[in-house]
Design a protein around this motif. Sequence first.
Motif, PDB file in Angstrom:
ATOM      1  N   ILE A  53      13.231   3.078   3.989  1.00 45.76           N
ATOM      2  CA  ILE A  53      12.325   3.340   3.281  1.00 45.76           C
ATOM      3  C   ILE A  53      12.528   3.018   1.810  1.00 45.76           C
ATOM      4  O   ILE A  53      13.760   3.702   1.528  1.00 45.76           O
ATOM      5  CB  ILE A  53      11.602   4.920   3.268  1.00 45.76           C
ATOM      6  N   GLU A  55      11.169   2.200  -2.394  1.00 51.16           N
ATOM      7  CA  GLU A  55       9.881   2.430  -3.473  1.00 51.16           C
ATOM      8  C   GLU A  55      10.144   1.677  -4.601  1.00 51.16           C
ATOM      9  O   GLU A  55      11.329   1.295  -5.104  1.00 51.16           O
ATOM     10  CB  GLU A  55       9.936   3.898  -4.086  1.00 51.16           C
ATOM     11  N   ARG A  66       5.532   2.604  -2.258  1.00 52.02           N
ATOM     12  CA  ARG A  66       6.528   2.893  -1.252  1.00 52.02           C
ATOM     13  C   ARG A  66       6.547   2.465   0.308  1.00 52.02           C
ATOM     14  O   ARG A  66       5.171   2.349   0.754  1.00 52.02           O
ATOM     15  CB  ARG A  66       6.474   4.590  -0.915  1.00 52.02           C
ATOM     16  N   THR A  68       8.063   1.005   4.274  1.00 49.30           N
ATOM     17  CA  THR A  68       9.233   0.899   5.405  1.00 49.30           C
ATOM     18  C   THR A  68       9.035  -0.289   5.917  1.00 49.30           C
ATOM     19  O   THR A  68       7.947  -1.086   5.843  1.00 49.30           O
ATOM     20  CB  THR A  68       9.034   2.193   6.201  1.00 49.30           C
ATOM     21  N   PRO A  82      11.987   7.925  -0.121  1.00 50.80           N
ATOM     22  CA  PRO A  82      12.629   6.595  -0.181  1.00 50.80           C
ATOM     23  C   PRO A  82      14.049   6.615  -0.265  1.00 50.80           C
ATOM     24  O   PRO A  82      14.651   7.611  -0.965  1.00 50.80           O
ATOM     25  CB  PRO A  82      12.167   6.135  -1.543  1.00 50.80           C
ATOM     26  N   LYS A  85      15.159   3.228  -4.666  1.00 55.49           N
ATOM     27  CA  LYS A  85      14.199   3.047  -5.676  1.00 55.49           C
ATOM     28  C   LYS A  85      14.452   2.168  -6.538  1.00 55.49           C
ATOM     29  O   LYS A  85      15.567   1.913  -7.170  1.00 55.49           O
ATOM     30  CB  LYS A  85      13.811   4.202  -6.430  1.00 55.49           C
TER      31      LYS A  85
END
Length: 146
Positions: A53, A55, A66, A68, A82, A85
């Motif tokens: 994950i 972002e 966000r 995946t 996340p 980032k």
Amino acid sequence: MTHTNHPGKVPAFVQRLGRLIPPPLAALPLSAGWRVAEWLQALPIPTDLHGRIFEITVKDLGLSMRFTCQGSHLQPSWRGEPQLKLAASLSDFMRMAAGDMDADTLFFQRRLSIEGDTELGLVVKNWLDSVERPPRLVALLHVSIQ
């Protein structure tokens, strides 16, 4: 009263609106675009990103997205925090996407911030630096940047 318009400056109300959009919802248009790229067999996602994950925050728009990676799909992430980032301005993200600017340069100029899993950050950076970009995408980005 004189009203000066600063090119490249996003109005504050747009930033406030951007912050109201939930990150998974904001990710929908980019996810749809990625499906088209996948259909065109362009911009393959590295297997190291599968199940992760991350972002992306477009700072000047106040917008966070966000995602995946599931298989070869980039899709909105509705659950979980996340692991990585990335944050930069819209024009800097577009320059990276066009291949005109690399992530290292933006990072050392403090125009790209990276938080979270360092190993995942390197995977994303290497992917962005090495992925072959479709010429039409690059042309579209160049028109949009100007």
